[in-house]
Enzyme design. Structure first.
Site, mmCIF file in Angstrom:
data_model
loop_
_atom_site.group_PDB
_atom_site.id
_atom_site.type_symbol
_atom_site.label_atom_id
_atom_site.label_comp_id
_atom_site.label_asym_id
_atom_site.label_seq_id
_atom_site.Cartn_x
_atom_site.Cartn_y
_atom_site.Cartn_z
ATOM 1 N N TYR A 1 2.802 5.032 8.713
ATOM 2 C CA TYR A 1 1.523 5.038 9.177
ATOM 3 C C TYR A 1 0.921 6.336 8.758
ATOM 4 O O TYR A 1 1.212 7.406 9.652
ATOM 5 C CB TYR A 1 1.192 4.671 10.537
ATOM 6 C CG TYR A 1 -0.329 4.105 10.961
ATOM 7 C CD1 TYR A 1 -1.306 4.165 10.080
ATOM 8 C CD2 TYR A 1 -0.315 3.910 12.145
ATOM 9 C CE1 TYR A 1 -2.557 3.956 10.550
ATOM 10 C CE2 TYR A 1 -1.648 3.450 12.682
ATOM 11 C CZ TYR A 1 -2.809 3.433 11.822
ATOM 12 O OH TYR A 1 -4.055 3.104 12.255
ATOM 13 N N LYS B 1 0.566 2.153 5.830
ATOM 14 C CA LYS B 1 -0.504 1.845 6.317
ATOM 15 C C LYS B 1 -1.445 3.145 6.449
ATOM 16 O O LYS B 1 -1.233 4.032 6.918
ATOM 17 C CB LYS B 1 -0.183 1.347 7.603
ATOM 18 C CG LYS B 1 -1.805 0.763 8.519
ATOM 19 C CD LYS B 1 -1.343 0.206 10.000
ATOM 20 C CE LYS B 1 -2.586 0.079 10.594
ATOM 21 N NZ LYS B 1 -2.174 -0.812 11.858
#
Length: 314
Positions: free
Chosen positions: A138, A163
């Site tokens: 992420y 992400k």
């Protein structure tokens, strides 16, 4: 648990961490939240992540949340957990996730420090390789991953997805066109429906939907219209529902979490409005504003009509 090396696609469910008025984890409320998301067709459950106030829960609560998620999902959808922050805690939580039968985890940025690209790659790599679970890295806040960092992570089979919570579209273009289908690409921007029209053409095929905790049928209708090129529907939902909610979200730090709980309360999915510091509950004025938006949204996009339409297409 699965070792299939692919991240979930579509609309991803991020349940909240319901707390009682005396600040205890409400496991029954969490189970209800997760069951609702599964019944509404969300493709995966990400428990104890940002919406689940990962930064504020104890180890015992973390374990309980995974137990609830794995039990309620019953293998119907993959279950991912949140790990990150302190690397030693991350390694411990990754092992807990594996032991309890999760399918993977979302690796959040390291706490406080930024680190060089080699160090960031090492941080994600160390956590990802610590178990055989799928890992999604992420990038957000102080973490912006370079091509060289992702080249190092591309060598790790466990790393299945990236992400993005930065919204740097130049960087996203470079990364997606460099690595293509080696990674799945997930939109992790706050209220991701706002930016999904810009992400889809780059190859992003999933997103975390905060509003799916309380109006999942509208998020579904929006995403399907986006994929089908129905621009008028996309623009109508943006203007009538998504952007008005986003305008409220932008008015309070921490609203990315507390506004979800407010929306759930309004829509009859009681999880309480208790949040943990430093997050604060939604102000009454904003709560009433959200209530007005949701009442209008349901009038414009009734759930029963949408469900009937979907069933008719099957």
């Amino acid at each position: 648990m699965t070792t299939t090396r692919k991240a979930p696609t579509g609309i991803l469910g991020f349940p909240v961490a319901p707390f009682t008025e005396n600040n205890q984890l409400d496991e029954k409320g969490l189970a209800t939240n997760i069951q609702f998301l599964i019944e509404e067709g969300l493709e995966a459950i990400f428990v104890a992540c940002g919406a689940g106030e990962y930064q504020s829960i104890s180890k015992e609560e973390y374990e309980a949340m995974i137990d609830v998620a794995v039990s309620v999902s019953g293998g119907k959808v993959p279950v991912y957990t949140g790990v990150g922050g302190n690397i030693q805690t991350s390694l411990e939580f990754a092992k807990i996730s594996a032991d309890k039968g999760a399918d993977g985890y979302l690796i959040l940025p390291p706490y406080l420090v930024a680190g060089e690209q080699q160090g960031l790659a090492g941080y994600f790599k160390t956590i990802a390789e610590s178990t055989d679970l799928n890992a999604i890295v992420y990038q957000r806040d102080q973490v912006s991953l370079s091509v060289s960092a992702l080249e190092a992570l591309a060598e790790v089979p466990q790393v299945v997805g990236v992400k993005d919570g930065l919204g740097d579209m130049e960087l996203n273009t470079i990364l997606t066109q460099t690595f293509g289908k080696r990674f799945s690409w997930l939109n992790g921007m706050p209220l991701a429906e706002v930016t999904m029209p810009a992400f889809v053409p780059l190859g992003f095929d999933s997103y975390s939907s905060a509003i799916s905790n309380y109006i999942p049928h509208i998020s579904r209708k929006f995403y399907q219209a986006l994929l089908d090129g129905e621009q008028e529907v996309v623009q109508d939902i943006l203007q009538q529902v998504i952007l008005p909610i986003n305008n409220i979200r932008r008015q309070g730090k921490g609203y990315a979490v507390s506004l979800i709980k407010a929306g759930m309360e309004i829509m009859g999915l009681p999880v309480g409005e208790t949040v943990r510091l430093p997050i604060l509950p939604v102000e009454k004025e904003h709560y009433r504003e959200l209530e007005s938006i949701l009442n209008k949204a349901i009038d414009l996009y009734p759930k029963n009509i949408l469900v009937q339409s979907i069933k008719g297409d099957l």
